[in-house]
Design a protein around this motif. Structure first.
Motif, PDB file in Angstrom:
ATOM      1  N   SER A 113       0.840  -1.205   0.000  1.00 32.50           N
ATOM      2  CA  SER A 113       0.000   0.000   0.000  1.00 32.50           C
ATOM      3  C   SER A 113       0.875   1.255   0.000  1.00 32.50           C
ATOM      4  CB  SER A 113      -0.935   0.009   1.214  1.00 32.50           C
ATOM      5  OG  SER A 113      -1.834  -1.064   1.141  1.00 32.50           O
ATOM      6  N   LEU A 114       1.794   1.281  -0.956  1.00 32.00           N
ATOM      7  CA  LEU A 114       2.794   2.336  -0.983  1.00 32.00           C
ATOM      8  C   LEU A 114       2.839   2.990  -2.357  1.00 32.00           C
ATOM      9  CD1 LEU A 114       5.202   3.559   0.717  1.00 32.00           C
ATOM     10  CD2 LEU A 114       6.662   1.926  -0.496  1.00 32.00           C
ATOM     11  N   GLU A 115       2.766   4.313  -2.378  1.00 32.65           N
ATOM     12  CA  GLU A 115       2.924   5.044  -3.634  1.00 32.65           C
ATOM     13  C   GLU A 115       4.403   5.190  -3.961  1.00 32.65           C
ATOM     14  OE1 GLU A 115       0.913   8.749  -3.871  1.00 32.65           O
ATOM     15  OE2 GLU A 115      -1.022   7.942  -3.266  1.00 32.65           O
ATOM     16  N   ILE A 116       4.761   4.933  -5.215  1.00 31.68           N
ATOM     17  CA  ILE A 116       6.146   5.072  -5.661  1.00 31.68           C
ATOM     18  C   ILE A 116       6.220   6.264  -6.600  1.00 31.68           C
ATOM     19  CG2 ILE A 116       8.072   3.950  -6.832  1.00 31.68           C
ATOM     20  CD1 ILE A 116       6.732   1.257  -6.127  1.00 31.68           C
ATOM     21  N   GLU A 117       6.956   7.281  -6.180  1.00 35.00           N
ATOM     22  CA  GLU A 117       7.057   8.498  -6.978  1.00 35.00           C
ATOM     23  C   GLU A 117       7.826   8.242  -8.272  1.00 35.00           C
ATOM     24  OE1 GLU A 117       8.950  11.469  -4.617  1.00 35.00           O
ATOM     25  OE2 GLU A 117       7.140  11.979  -3.516  1.00 35.00           O
ATOM     26  N   GLU A 118       7.538   9.080  -9.260  1.00 27.53           N
ATOM     27  CA  GLU A 118       8.252   8.982 -10.528  1.00 27.53           C
ATOM     28  C   GLU A 118       9.564   9.758 -10.522  1.00 27.53           C
ATOM     29  OE1 GLU A 118       5.055  12.226 -11.198  1.00 27.53           O
ATOM     30  OE2 GLU A 118       5.551  10.643  -9.768  1.00 27.53           O
ATOM     31  N   LYS A 119       9.842  10.494  -9.464  1.00 29.88           N
ATOM     32  CA  LYS A 119      11.036  11.347  -9.367  1.00 29.88           C
ATOM     33  C   LYS A 119      12.324  10.596  -9.678  1.00 29.88           C
ATOM     34  CE  LYS A 119      13.891  13.409  -5.802  1.00 29.88           C
ATOM     35  NZ  LYS A 119      14.094  13.431  -4.350  1.00 29.88           N
ATOM     36  N   ILE A 120      13.155  11.178 -10.533  1.00 32.55           N
ATOM     37  CA  ILE A 120      14.445  10.591 -10.889  1.00 32.55           C
ATOM     38  C   ILE A 120      15.451  10.910  -9.775  1.00 32.55           C
ATOM     39  CG2 ILE A 120      16.294  10.492 -12.604  1.00 32.55           C
ATOM     40  CD1 ILE A 120      13.637   9.543 -13.691  1.00 32.55           C
ATOM     41  N   ASN A 121      15.986   9.872  -9.141  1.00 32.23           N
ATOM     42  CA  ASN A 121      16.958  10.072  -8.066  1.00 32.23           C
ATOM     43  C   ASN A 121      18.384  10.218  -8.580  1.00 32.23           C
ATOM     44  OD1 ASN A 121      14.928   9.917  -6.173  1.00 32.23           O
ATOM     45  ND2 ASN A 121      15.298   7.775  -5.677  1.00 32.23           N
ATOM     46  N   LYS A 122      18.756   9.407  -9.574  1.00 33.32           N
ATOM     47  CA  LYS A 122      20.110   9.449 -10.122  1.00 33.32           C
ATOM     48  C   LYS A 122      20.092   9.103 -11.603  1.00 33.32           C
ATOM     49  CE  LYS A 122      22.464  10.243  -6.281  1.00 33.32           C
ATOM     50  NZ  LYS A 122      23.308  11.422  -6.082  1.00 33.32           N
ATOM     51  N   ILE A 123      21.086   9.653 -12.318  1.00 28.49           N
ATOM     52  CA  ILE A 123      21.320   9.319 -13.726  1.00 28.49           C
ATOM     53  C   ILE A 123      22.803   8.995 -13.869  1.00 28.49           C
ATOM     54  CG2 ILE A 123      21.381  10.199 -16.093  1.00 28.49           C
ATOM     55  CD1 ILE A 123      19.060  12.006 -15.388  1.00 28.49           C
ATOM     56  N   ARG A 124      23.116   7.938 -14.589  1.00 31.45           N
ATOM     57  CA  ARG A 124      24.509   7.596 -14.868  1.00 31.45           C
ATOM     58  C   ARG A 124      24.651   7.220 -16.343  1.00 31.45           C
ATOM     59  NH1 ARG A 124      25.167  10.039 -11.063  1.00 31.45           N
ATOM     60  NH2 ARG A 124      26.103   9.490  -9.054  1.00 31.45           N
ATOM     61  N   TRP A 125      25.668   7.784 -16.994  1.00 30.70           N
ATOM     62  CA  TRP A 125      25.922   7.486 -18.399  1.00 30.70           C
ATOM     63  C   TRP A 125      26.667   6.177 -18.535  1.00 30.70           C
ATOM     64  CZ3 TRP A 125      24.136  10.387 -22.458  1.00 30.70           C
ATOM     65  CH2 TRP A 125      23.637  11.655 -22.157  1.00 30.70           C
ATOM     66  N   CYS A 126      26.376   5.445 -19.606  1.00 27.06           N
ATOM     67  CA  CYS A 126      27.094   4.215 -19.925  1.00 27.06           C
ATOM     68  C   CYS A 126      27.881   4.419 -21.219  1.00 27.06           C
ATOM     69  CB  CYS A 126      26.100   3.044 -20.071  1.00 27.06           C
ATOM     70  SG  CYS A 126      25.078   2.795 -18.611  1.00 27.06           S
ATOM     71  N   GLN A 127      28.498   3.344 -21.709  1.00 20.41           N
ATOM     72  CA  GLN A 127      29.300   3.411 -22.921  1.00 20.41           C
ATOM     73  C   GLN A 127      28.441   3.797 -24.128  1.00 20.41           C
ATOM     74  OE1 GLN A 127      32.532   3.569 -22.012  1.00 20.41           O
ATOM     75  NE2 GLN A 127      33.226   1.867 -23.250  1.00 20.41           N
ATOM     76  N   THR A 128      28.995   4.588 -25.040  1.00 18.17           N
ATOM     77  CA  THR A 128      28.314   4.895 -26.292  1.00 18.17           C
ATOM     78  C   THR A 128      28.733   3.869 -27.344  1.00 18.17           C
ATOM     79  OG1 THR A 128      30.084   6.393 -26.967  1.00 18.17           O
ATOM     80  CG2 THR A 128      28.227   7.361 -25.774  1.00 18.17           C
TER      81      THR A 128
END
Length: 512
Positions: A113-128
């Protein structure tokens, strides 16, 4: 050898580098005077890729926005490429909006019974790879692996084709086709067709032929993998390994190791959850892989300690190889001691030799070969010490400020209130300490509005004067501070003196 010694001696006599002079570069998403900021538009994560040519931000609405660098003096492009550019070449780092996509949606956990926010906590780039960029983004519970690449967009062009071509095509079609018989063996009755001078039925002249073209290109973001159901608590960190194959995710009590190619399972490498939750004394606040050693990572805790762990020692890394802790002076303990000691962010220096940590009051630089004490401590919020009670009552004391290091390791930076960010020199003998108001855009006509507190003109770029506040609501520079505007997120360009910082919904860029 002698030449090397002479170079070191010359460097020693040269002393610390001169303080940088920071200048405003550009801003994205700046609000107009009196405009209210929507909660979903507030930036919650920011990250440069390894090349510094791309920048990503995440917001509380679950969106990821990508920016690309447009000044190309360092990009090795030839003159013909530059002539094709639809933007001017600048003398300092400049970015432009590239694309955005919805990374996360609000969810509801029915079991808890828990709402999960859509807020982005972290972003990390990977190999191109093959012209496509890859990145990881996470909210409180779910990590996603995204691929963004240019694709040709197929569109249906004008349906009405040239009438003369239609007539000629239809004529050849009618003349070349054999007569059709009806089911009863007779010819069809054509008396009801109305004909034009060319003898073709009206229906042929109104024939619509769809044509598909694919001349334009568009950036398409596609979610390649979803790493879910591995964390009981809120994810506070994700970090890529230097092996380019694995990454970690950390919540309050556990750190999991993932393979980028496998989303169905992860391996728990750190678990600080006690058998009885009443015995819980600290939680994990941040975690990061070593930049070059794929077997090493560090994580910080709410007690102000940093643990360095080595994956070669044990599969389950509950025991650390080194502990970095700055012990408090005897007799200085108070109700707020543990709260302000909690580390909100850690970052490895590019060379992997140093770790930068940020707690509520200070920035600390640690040498991983010396765990007795930090090699440098920078006072960020010392002027707030008399107001800790007020900060506790309005929950500001729990704000989590991030930190970053320059690519050369000579300077560190972090944010503060009133949209200020601070840059300190950390080389031996340096006294550099600069404070800048990120939201002070010199290219915008300044309009005083009741919704934002007035600030003195000297707050745009000032030198930090290390003295205590002389009156409530005034920082060490004599400027009034505002707890409602805070600069929590910032990132330093990996190879140049350029900083991107987020103030509410606006992204400000500075360079030196």
């Amino acid at each position: 050898m002698n030449g090397g010694d002479g170079g070191e001696a010359a460097a020693a006599t040269a002393g610390p580098p001169a303080p940088l002079e920071w200048k405003f570069s550009q801003v994205f998403g700046e609000r107009s005077a009196g405009e209210e900021v929507q909660e979903v538009d507030i930036i919650s994560a920011i990250e440069f890729d390894k090349t510094g040519n791309h920048l990503a931000t995440g917001d509380r609405g679950g969106r990821v926005v990508l920016f690309e660098r447009t000044d190309t003096k360092e990009h090795g492009r030839n003159r013909k490429d530059l002539e094709k550019m639809d933007y001017p070449i600048s003398r300092h780092p400049e970015f432009r909006y590239k694309t955005e996509f919805q990374s996360h949606e609000p969810e509801f956990d029915y079991l808890k019974s828990l709402e999960i926010e859509e807020k982005i906590n972290k972003i990390r780039w990977c190999q191109t790879a093959n012209g496509a960029v890859f990145l990881l983004s996470t909210n409180d519970k779910t990590i996603k692996f995204w691929k963004v690449q240019e694709k040709k967009v197929k569109k249906i062009s004008e349906l009405n084709v040239d009438p003369s071509k239609v007539c000629s095509a239809a004529s050849s079609m009618v003349s070349s086709s054999p007569k059709q018989y009806l089911s009863n063996g007779s010819y069809p009755d054509r008396s009801h067709f109305s004909s034009r001078n060319d003898g073709l039925p009206d229906g042929i002249h109104s024939l619509r032929l769809p044509m598909i073209t694919s001349s334009e290109t568009s950036l398409i973001a596609r979610c390649r993998r979803v790493y879910a159901h591995a964390h009981d608590y809120h994810i506070n960190s994700i970090s890529n390994n230097s092996d380019c194959e694995t990454f970690i995710s950390a919540d309050d009590l556990r750190i999991n190791l993932w393979n980028l190619e496998i989303s169905s399972q992860s391996f728990n490498i750190v678990d600080v959850k006690p058998a009885n939750m009443e015995d819980l004394t600290e939680v994990i606040t941040s975690a990061e892989f070593h930049p070059t050693h794929c077997n090493m990572l560090a994580y910080s805790s709410s007690k102000g300690s940093i643990r360095l762990i080595d994956l070669r020692q044990s599969a389950l890394c509950d025991s650390h190889s080194k502990l970095f802790e700055d012990l408090e002076a005897p007799g200085s303990r108070s109700f707020f001691t543990e709260i302000i000691a909690s580390i909100s962010d850690i970052k490895f220096a590019k060379d992997g030799r140093h770790i930068l940590s940020r707690d509520y009051m200070t920035l600390k630089l640690w040498d991983i070969n010396m765990d007795s004490s930090p090699v440098a401590t920078f006072q960020v919020h010392e002027y707030l010490r008399p107001k800790l009670c007020d900060l506790y009552e309005n929950d500001s004391i729990f704000d989590k400020f991030e930190c970053c290091l320059s690519g050369d390791g000579l300077r560190v930076a972090t944010g503060s209130y009133s949209n200020l960010f601070r840059v300190f020199g950390c080389s031996s003998g340096s006294t550099e300490a600069t404070t800048l108001d990120a939201s002070k855009n010199p290219m915008r006509r300044q309009i005083q509005t009741p919704s934002r507190p007035a600030r003195s003109l000297s707050s745009s770029i000032t030198r930090v004067v290390r003295r205590g506040s002389e009156s409530p609501g005034v920082d060490s520079n004599g400027n009034s501070f505002d707890f409602t505007t805070k600069l929590l997120h910032l990132a330093w360009h990996p190879s140049e003196n350029s900083i991107a910082c987020a103030a509410a919904n606006s992204l400000y860029m500075y360079y030196a």
